[in-house]
Design an enzyme around this catalytic site. Structure first.
Site, short mmCIF file in Angstrom:
data_model
loop_
_atom_site.label_atom_id
_atom_site.label_comp_id
_atom_site.label_asym_id
_atom_site.label_seq_id
_atom_site.Cartn_x
_atom_site.Cartn_y
_atom_site.Cartn_z
N TYR A 98 -6.44 17.36 -47.77
CA TYR A 98 -6.52 16.19 -46.88
C TYR A 98 -6.59 14.93 -47.73
CZ TYR A 98 -8.30 13.00 -43.27
OH TYR A 98 -8.46 11.94 -42.41
N ASP B 243 -6.80 12.80 -56.05
CA ASP B 243 -7.58 12.26 -54.95
C ASP B 243 -9.02 12.75 -55.16
OD1 ASP B 243 -8.86 11.56 -52.67
OD2 ASP B 243 -7.33 12.33 -51.29
N LYS C 145 -16.02 7.58 -50.37
CA LYS C 145 -17.28 8.28 -50.14
C LYS C 145 -18.40 7.81 -51.10
CE LYS C 145 -15.11 11.68 -47.35
NZ LYS C 145 -13.86 12.41 -47.44
C1 LIG Z 1 -12.49 11.88 -46.78
C2 LIG Z 1 -11.26 12.00 -47.60
C3 LIG Z 1 -10.24 11.03 -47.55
C4 LIG Z 1 -10.24 9.93 -46.53
O1 LIG Z 1 -11.30 9.03 -46.69
P1 LIG Z 1 -11.75 8.15 -45.41
O2 LIG Z 1 -12.79 7.24 -45.99
O3 LIG Z 1 -12.27 9.11 -44.40
O4 LIG Z 1 -10.56 7.41 -44.95
C5 LIG Z 1 -9.21 11.12 -48.46
N1 LIG Z 1 -9.15 12.12 -49.35
C6 LIG Z 1 -10.10 13.08 -49.41
C7 LIG Z 1 -10.00 14.13 -50.46
C8 LIG Z 1 -11.17 13.06 -48.53
O5 LIG Z 1 -12.07 14.04 -48.56
#
Ligand SMILES: *Cc1c(COP(=O)(O)O)cnc(C)c1O
Length: 427
Positions: free
Chosen positions: A144, A239, A267
């Site tokens: 994701y 990511d 995060k």
């Molecule tokens: C949570 C998440 C996102 C998206 O971040 P948001 O602040 O919810 O837009 C992107 N990449 C990873 C790996 C994530 O866990």
């Protein structure tokens, strides 16, 4: 335990918010019950609208690595409030945060702050396309990367537990620029590079997949990705929205010793406030406006409150000796208790303070094995834990997050709850 207030609030919320929530996984659909409405939180504990107390292993899906309402972070935000909520002009605090990020993650020579992980990844992909002059990207099934159009293709997390994994409203012409490989399967990546020579701008990966449950990279997988992207003139984007400052101060790139071209964060770097960042080599980042021609902007980017929470969180993390070793040790204790309590019914993966338990007899190392998990069994486990005051992710495909606020007492209580759930749910 009473849940009447949560239930009332939920029934009213569905009249006003789609599905009663502002982000899908919060609706608890994968565990087939109404969500718990949270009143407040402190340290390792959540308190719901009915006054029930839980040990929290969601931690707002990752940001709260120090636990909820850490006094230093709260004070930093309060101080920042007094000085004005937003200016739309540069501040010294943004420089401080960029320096902290680079000190921990040297590959992020230059970074840009944004307001969410979604925004960070979307911008990094645009930059990779601008830099390489190519349009296609590779991502992995079950990873994701936020909800931008091109990345909602075979996405994990919330999208995994919906009946349709991909979203309506994403133009097919756009989605076809996203090529999908299999996590931990190098040959699937080789094939895509061979089939699309000179067309791939970037390969995007969660270095530890944490949105299909927790699936760590097999030995050599990340360095293979480093080599193959380099060989084909494509950028490697890590990511690290979840893994950044979680696997250690230097994220997965330090933990596994593989350096990407670009990194996305979110995060933890916001410490509970809305922040994301993307960054990397100077020669690439110089292409971002206004120094270059890849446009990206944000009214609230580098917001003073969010920046203050981020700086304080990273500072506490870096100034608390042994904090990551402690997190790792607690996560290992939980993982061991899961294996002991559920035996052959489950497989448990752990990477630093990320833990994932799958109800399957197969070792979970890719998407295929992750989705072999019995999600109904997970839901029963979730309910057995809630009843004992342990708040887990309401979905098989989310990680369990351990925070620094989980002390001896909380871990011990959780291990006991696991044992009792393991017995209650039968062998
Ligand atoms: C949570 C998440 C996102 C998206 O971040 P948001 O602040 O919810 O837009 C992107 N990449 C990873 C790996 C994530 O866990």
């Amino acid at each position: 335990m009473e849940f009447t207030r949560s239930q009332q609030l939920y029934e009213e919320s569905v009249q006003y918010l789609p599905g009663g929530v502002n982000s899908p996984v919060r609706a608890f659909r994968a565990v087939d019950r109404h969500p718990l409405f949270i009143d407040h939180a402190k340290g390792a504990y959540l308190y719901d609208a009915d006054g029930n107390q839980y040990i929290d292993y969601v931690c707002s899906w990752g940001p709260c690595i120090l636990g909820h309402a850490h006094p230093c972070v709260v004070r930093a935000v309060q101080r920042a409030c007094e000085g004005g909520l937003t200016f739309g002009a540069p501040t010294e605090q943004e420089l401080t945060l960029a320096k902290l990020i680079r000190a921990c993650m040297p590959s992020m020579e230059v970074s840009r702050l944004v307001s969410s992980g979604t925004e960070a990844v979307m911008s990094a992909v645009r930059l990779a396309r601008g830099f390489t002059g190519r349009d296609k990207i590779i991502k992995f099934r079950g990873c994701y990367h936020g909800h931008s159009d091109g990345l909602l293709v075979k996405a994990g997390s919330g999208a995994l537990t919906q009946s349709a994994p991909d979203s309506l409203g994403v133009p097919a012409d756009y989605a076809k620029l996203t090529l999908v490989a299999e996590y931990n399967h190098p040959e699937s990546v080789e094939r895509l590079f061979a089939e699309h020579p000179g067309e791939i701008a970037a390969l995007l990966v969660e270095p530890v997949a944490a949105n299909m449950g927790v699936v760590p990279p097999e030995s050599g997988f990340l360095s293979f990705l480093r080599e193959i992207t380099k060989d084909h003139g494509a950028l490697l984007i890590f990511d690290e929205v979840i893994t950044g400052f979680r696997l250690g101060p230097g994220g997965a790139q330090e933990y596994y010793g593989v350096t990407p071209d670009l990194t996305t964060l979110g995060k933890i770097i916001g410490g509970g406030m809305p922040v994301g960042a993307y960054g990397g080599k100077r020669e690439i980042m110089e292409l971002v406006a206004p120094s270059g021609a890849v446009y990206q902007a944000g009214t609230l980017s580098g917001n003073p409150l969010a920046t203050a929470a981020g700086i304080e969180t990273l500072t506490v993390l870096s100034q608390t000796p042994g904090i990551y070793a402690q997190l790792d040790q607690n996560a290992k204790r939980l993982a061991a208790a899961m294996r002991e309590s559920f035996g052959e019914r489950v497989r448990v993966n752990q990477a630093g303070s990320l833990v994932g338990m799958f109800f399957t007899g197969q070792n979970v190392m890719d998407y295929e094995t992750a989705v072999s998990s019995d999600t109904a069994a997970y839901a029963r486990y979730f309910h057995a834990m809630i009843k004992q005051g342990i708040y887990l992710a309401p979905s098989q495909y989310e990680a369990m997050f351990v925070s620094a606020a989980h002390g001896e007492a909380e871990i011990t209580k959780t291990c006991e709850a696991l044992r009792s759930a393991g017995e209650r749910l039968g062998g």
